[in-house]
Design a protein around this motif. Structure first.
Motif, short mmCIF file in Angstrom:
data_model
loop_
_atom_site.label_atom_id
_atom_site.label_comp_id
_atom_site.label_asym_id
_atom_site.label_seq_id
_atom_site.Cartn_x
_atom_site.Cartn_y
_atom_site.Cartn_z
N HIS A 139 31.11 42.31 33.28
CA HIS A 139 32.52 41.99 33.51
C HIS A 139 33.31 43.22 33.09
N LYS A 173 32.03 42.15 37.81
CA LYS A 173 32.46 40.76 37.96
C LYS A 173 33.96 40.61 37.73
N PRO A 204 38.34 30.14 40.65
CA PRO A 204 38.73 30.27 39.24
C PRO A 204 37.99 29.29 38.34
N ALA A 238 35.68 30.65 35.65
CA ALA A 238 36.12 31.21 34.38
C ALA A 238 35.78 30.22 33.26
N THR A 239 34.51 30.10 32.99
CA THR A 239 33.99 29.16 31.99
C THR A 239 32.71 29.74 31.38
N GLY A 257 29.29 30.88 30.23
CA GLY A 257 27.95 30.69 30.75
C GLY A 257 27.83 30.87 32.25
N LEU A 275 24.86 33.38 37.09
CA LEU A 275 24.82 34.40 38.15
C LEU A 275 23.65 35.37 37.93
N HIS A 329 27.17 31.65 44.26
CA HIS A 329 27.70 31.25 42.94
C HIS A 329 29.14 30.76 43.11
N1 LIG Z 1 39.34 33.79 37.89
C1 LIG Z 1 38.11 33.90 38.43
N2 LIG Z 1 37.93 33.76 39.75
C2 LIG Z 1 36.69 33.86 40.27
N3 LIG Z 1 35.58 34.11 39.55
C3 LIG Z 1 35.72 34.25 38.24
C4 LIG Z 1 36.97 34.17 37.60
N4 LIG Z 1 36.78 34.36 36.27
C5 LIG Z 1 35.46 34.56 36.09
N5 LIG Z 1 34.82 34.51 37.27
C6 LIG Z 1 33.39 34.69 37.48
O1 LIG Z 1 32.70 33.97 36.47
C7 LIG Z 1 31.63 34.73 35.94
C8 LIG Z 1 31.89 34.99 34.45
O2 LIG Z 1 30.87 35.76 33.93
P1 LIG Z 1 30.92 36.31 32.43
O3 LIG Z 1 32.26 36.89 32.15
O4 LIG Z 1 29.74 37.17 32.27
O5 LIG Z 1 30.81 34.97 31.59
P2 LIG Z 1 29.70 34.45 30.56
O6 LIG Z 1 29.32 35.63 29.70
O7 LIG Z 1 30.41 33.40 29.78
O8 LIG Z 1 28.56 33.92 31.33
C9 LIG Z 1 31.55 35.98 36.79
O9 LIG Z 1 30.68 35.78 37.88
C10 LIG Z 1 32.98 36.14 37.31
O10 LIG Z 1 33.05 36.84 38.52
#
Ligand SMILES: Nc1ncnc2c1ncn2[C@@H]1O[C@H](COP(=O)(O)OP(=O)(O)O)[C@@H](O)[C@H]1O
Ligand SMILES: NC(=O)C1=CN([C@@H]2O[C@H](COP(=O)(O)OP(=O)(O)OC[C@H]3O[C@@H](n4cnc5c(N)ncnc54)[C@H](OP(=O)(O)O)[C@@H]3O)[C@@H](O)[C@H]2O)[C@@H](O)CC1
Length: 274
Positions: free
Chosen positions: A153, A187, A208, A211-212, A214, A219, A244
């Motif tokens: 990210h 990302k 969106p 945005a949670t 894990g 992915l 995804h």
């Molecule tokens: N606002 C958003 N819109 C679309 N995709 C999102 C958004 N925020 C996060 N993502 C996607 O969610 C995922 C978050 O990954 P990451 O930041 O590595 O989270 P974690 O470490 O919690 O697994 C990525 O694939 C990113 O592209």
């Protein structure tokens, strides 16, 4: 402006099992777990890799995590290791390995990355396995080859490529992929996928709900699952990122990362030509 990530460009190369398929032939994926308190992220990645079609998925964990993991696993297999050399031995038969999700910001994780680089497996390098190299990115880059995929990210990207994001996300991802010689998945809401040969697409179906915590771990497992099935790394990254996001869009409000692997079959069904 680079093209949008269009399923038409990779759908024809998705791996489907033939009539004579067996689990080993479909592809073997390894996922490295963190310690006893940090096993969830690797479990998410492993489940996603299995759902996307890897025939066999095995978690590799430090010994303290084995009694935590064992009661939580069914189809996903488990083996423990005490050293990088032992991890490399376990990973030798694997077609792809994911390392980073909750792996720990430790010298052991760095040694594990270096050990995995000595195997023939394609690597997905995520999360802690990116961050821990912030003061010595060259040590990570020396481990990579063109089959591998980095999944930072923006925070993780900045740690490895300080200042590069000032050129814009697309230019930054392209330059990073050229520098490291492997696929880079930057990302975000519009994820950028870049290959060292200059190919670059921007994902357009982002949701969106992703945005949670894990969701990135899932992915990484999806990309690893496609790599294990010998999909080209750039195609695998493009396909996994799109699937995804499609999965998240199908679920909508209330999505948590645990929901994502179970949504993959519906996404795959929509892409299956049979
Ligand atoms: N606002 C958003 N819109 C679309 N995709 C999102 C958004 N925020 C996060 N993502 C996607 O969610 C995922 C978050 O990954 P990451 O930041 O590595 O989270 P974690 O470490 O919690 O697994 C990525 O694939 C990113 O592209
Ligand atoms: N189920 C599990 O077990 C899970 C385990 N997990 C594991 O936990 C470990 C630590 O994960 P982490 O989230 O604390 O680390 P990281 O994401 O680096 O955030 C640190 C700082 O970076 C910054 N930051 C800047 N840009 C950013 C961006 N675009 N997206 C996100 N952050 C961004 C931001 O700084 P801020 O903006 O707050 O100043 C943020 O505070 C790691 O091993 C991971 O794998 C998770 O995968 C979740 C599920």
């Amino acid at each position: 402006m680079n093209p949008i990530n269009d399923p038409m460009t990779w759908q024809g190369r998705l791996p489907w099992p033939g009539a004579e398929a067996h689990k080993h032939a479909r592809g073997r994926l390894g996922v490295v777990s963190g310690g006893a308190l940090s096993t969830g992220a690797a479990r998410l990645a492993a489940r996603a890799g299995l759902r996307i079609g890897a025939g066999l998925v095995k978690l590799f964990c430090p010994p303290d995590a084995a009694p935590v993991l064992a009661p939580t696993l069914e189809a996903v297999m488990l083996a423990s290791f005490v050293s990088g050399d032992q991890l490399a031995e376990l990973a030798q038969p694997m077609d792809a390995v994911v390392i980073g999700p909750a792996a720990g910001l430790t010298d052991a994780t760095a040694a594990n990355v270096a050990a995995l680089a000595r195997t023939g497996a394609a690597l997905v390098i995520d999360a802690d396995a990116l961050t821990l190299f912030r003061d010595r990115p060259g040590d990570l880059f020396a481990c990579l080859d063109r089959d591998d995929v980095l999944t930072p990210h923006e925070g993780e990207f900045e740690r490895l490529f300080p200042g590069l994001l000032a050129k814009g996300r697309e230019a930054a991802a392209i330059e990073a992929a050229e520098r490291v010689g492997c696929v880079v998945v930057l990302k975000g809401s519009a994820t950028v996928i870049a290959a060292p040969d200059g190919r670059c697409v921007v994902n357009g179906n982002g949701a969106p709900w992703l945005a949670t915590a894990g969701s990135g771990d899932v992915l990484a497992g999806m990309i690893g699952g496609l790599l294990a099935q010998h999909m080209d790394s750039f195609d695998a990254a493009c396909a996994a990122v799109w699937m995804h996001a499609d999965a998240a869009g199908r679920f909508g409000p209330g999505l948590i990362a645990e929901d994502l692997p179970g949504l993959i079959p519906g996404v795959l069904a929509g892409l299956y030509p049979g």
